[in-house]
Write an enzyme that holds these catalytic residues in place. Sequence first.
Site, PDB file in Angstrom:
ATOM      1  NE  ARG A   1      -8.855   7.859  -3.891  1.00 34.19           N
ATOM      2  CZ  ARG A   1      -8.201   7.655  -2.760  1.00 34.19           C
ATOM      3  NH1 ARG A   1      -6.902   7.452  -2.793  1.00 34.19           N
ATOM      4  NH2 ARG A   1      -8.818   7.647  -1.621  1.00 34.19           N
ATOM      5  CB  VAL A   2      -5.496  12.786  -5.652  1.00 32.85           C
ATOM      6  CG1 VAL A   2      -4.610  13.261  -4.499  1.00 32.85           C
ATOM      7  CG2 VAL A   2      -4.721  12.842  -6.964  1.00 32.85           C
ATOM      8  N   GLY A   3      -6.057  10.707  -3.071  1.00 31.45           N
ATOM      9  CA  GLY A   3      -6.640  10.621  -1.730  1.00 31.45           C
ATOM     10  C   GLY A   3      -6.196  11.768  -0.843  1.00 31.45           C
ATOM     11  CG  ASP A   4      -6.159  10.909   3.298  1.00 37.68           C
ATOM     12  OD1 ASP A   4      -6.114   9.943   2.512  1.00 37.68           O
ATOM     13  OD2 ASP A   4      -5.823  10.820   4.498  1.00 37.68           O
TER      14      ASP A   4
ATOM     15  CB  SER B   1      -0.923  -0.015   1.222  1.00 35.82           C
ATOM     16  OG  SER B   1      -0.171  -0.374   2.364  1.00 35.82           O
TER      17      SER B   1
ATOM     18  CB  THR C   1      -0.495   6.212   0.448  1.00 31.48           C
ATOM     19  OG1 THR C   1      -1.348   5.078   0.358  1.00 31.48           O
ATOM     20  CG2 THR C   1      -1.119   7.342  -0.353  1.00 31.48           C
TER      21      THR C   1
ATOM     22  CB  THR D   1      -1.593   5.644   4.178  1.00 24.84           C
ATOM     23  OG1 THR D   1      -2.332   5.602   2.977  1.00 24.84           O
ATOM     24  CG2 THR D   1      -0.780   6.915   4.240  1.00 24.84           C
TER      25      THR D   1
ATOM     26  N   GLY E   1      -9.468   8.101   2.049  1.00 21.49           N
ATOM     27  CA  GLY E   1      -9.096   9.493   1.871  1.00 21.49           C
ATOM     28  C   GLY E   1     -10.265  10.420   1.602  1.00 21.49           C
TER      29      GLY E   1
ATOM     30  CB  THR F   1      -3.980   5.563   7.811  1.00 20.30           C
ATOM     31  OG1 THR F   1      -4.072   4.447   6.919  1.00 20.30           O
ATOM     32  CG2 THR F   1      -4.404   5.126   9.187  1.00 20.30           C
ATOM     33  N   GLY F   2      -6.600   5.611   6.046  1.00 15.38           N
ATOM     34  CA  GLY F   2      -7.984   5.194   5.825  1.00 15.38           C
ATOM     35  C   GLY F   2      -8.548   5.780   4.552  1.00 15.38           C
TER      36      GLY F   2
HETATM   37  C1  SD4 Z   1      -5.983   7.132   0.469  1.00 14.41           C
HETATM   38  N1  SD4 Z   1      -5.540   7.423   2.829  1.00 14.41           N
HETATM   39  O1  SD4 Z   1      -5.412   7.170  -0.618  1.00 14.41           O
HETATM   40  C2  SD4 Z   1      -5.206   6.661   1.663  1.00 14.41           C
HETATM   41  C3  SD4 Z   1      -5.555   5.242   1.815  1.00 14.41           C
HETATM   42  C4  SD4 Z   1      -4.738   4.527   2.716  1.00 14.41           C
HETATM   43  O2  SD4 Z   1      -3.230   2.763   2.329  1.00 14.41           O
HETATM   44  O3  SD4 Z   1      -4.671   4.818   3.897  1.00 14.41           O
HETATM   45  N2  SD4 Z   1      -4.093   3.578   2.010  1.00 14.41           N
HETATM   46  O4  SD4 Z   1      -7.167   7.408   0.614  1.00 14.41           O
END
Ligand code: SD4
Length: 323
Positions: free
Chosen positions: A211-214, A81, A201, A183, A237, A234-235
């Site tokens: 796609r872009v996460g947090d 990840s 991550t 992450t 995003g 983490t989690g």
């Molecule tokens: C995301 N926060 O891209 C990240 C996901 C995550 O391992 O924690 N991935 O949303």
Amino acid sequence: MKKRRDFLRLSALSSLFLTRVAGARAAPVSGKAAGPVVISTWDHGVPANAAAWAVLSQNGRALDAVEAGVKVPEADPKVNSVGYGGLPDRDGRVTLDACIMDERGNCGSVAGLEHILHPVSVARRVMEDTPHVMLVGEGALAFALSKGFKKQNLLTPAAEKAWKEWLKTARYAPKINAENHDTIGMVALDAAGNLSGACTTSGLAYKMHGRVGDSPIIGAGLYVDNEVGAATATGLGEAVIRTVGSFLVVELMRQGKTPKEACRQAVERITKKFPAYRDIQIGFVALHKNGQYGAYALQPGFNYAVYSPTVPNQLTDAESWLK
Ligand code: SD4
């Protein structure tokens, strides 16, 4: 790491799991460190913390510590990840998100970066060598190459195999605590009393391309305010971005909340703003300027690693909103 994931796959949220893990790690869920401290998310936080500690214990700067720390899972092909070995998007492309922030409020970030082993180091160069905060996609790659980073294939045979397996159904249903929420976010306080943080991550496995996460978004996946504290997430995003999660945690600490309570209130906010919260995982870790630290998660199963003169790089299970 792999053992843990396999186990989680089999018994993700079962009470059996909770009992065993709680028994195996009878550690406090928050504490206060005397001296330097580094905290990071998940099991891979342990080897990452060790690398960060090598810097902190030599009176190094927190910024150098967090960069050195998160580079460990970035380069580890077994961590699926983060960085090399990360699961790809649905088009089979490994796209990386990372950011870094220092005690002066300087920050740098990359999103959708391909082919570069250490996106956190590219983020640092964005911070130090450009007038910008964030570079994405092709622009981020061109910048990295211009700085001497080498292009390489980050899709490992194992990740490619998993992706091909996924393509058979192409059903997008991220599993909690298993393949999608690992992450690495790291925050550290150095001997000089300065804070920094980093987050890196490969994002959600099989996400849409682009796609872009947090994680690379300052304020969402990471925030550092040297007057107050630092936090990382983490989690899922999408839920963290909606609530500007890490900034929220730091602001709650500014209002006098303990790190753990600040993390808890940020999770509570997500439960109010994200109706599908029962199906996702979110975890926050926070470090106060005074050395106090804590964490909190939405679901059981989130753990974090702490290394300080009094805590020998120990994994702790975070308390959670849902039991
Ligand atoms: C995301 N926060 O891209 C990240 C996901 C995550 O391992 O924690 N991935 O949303």
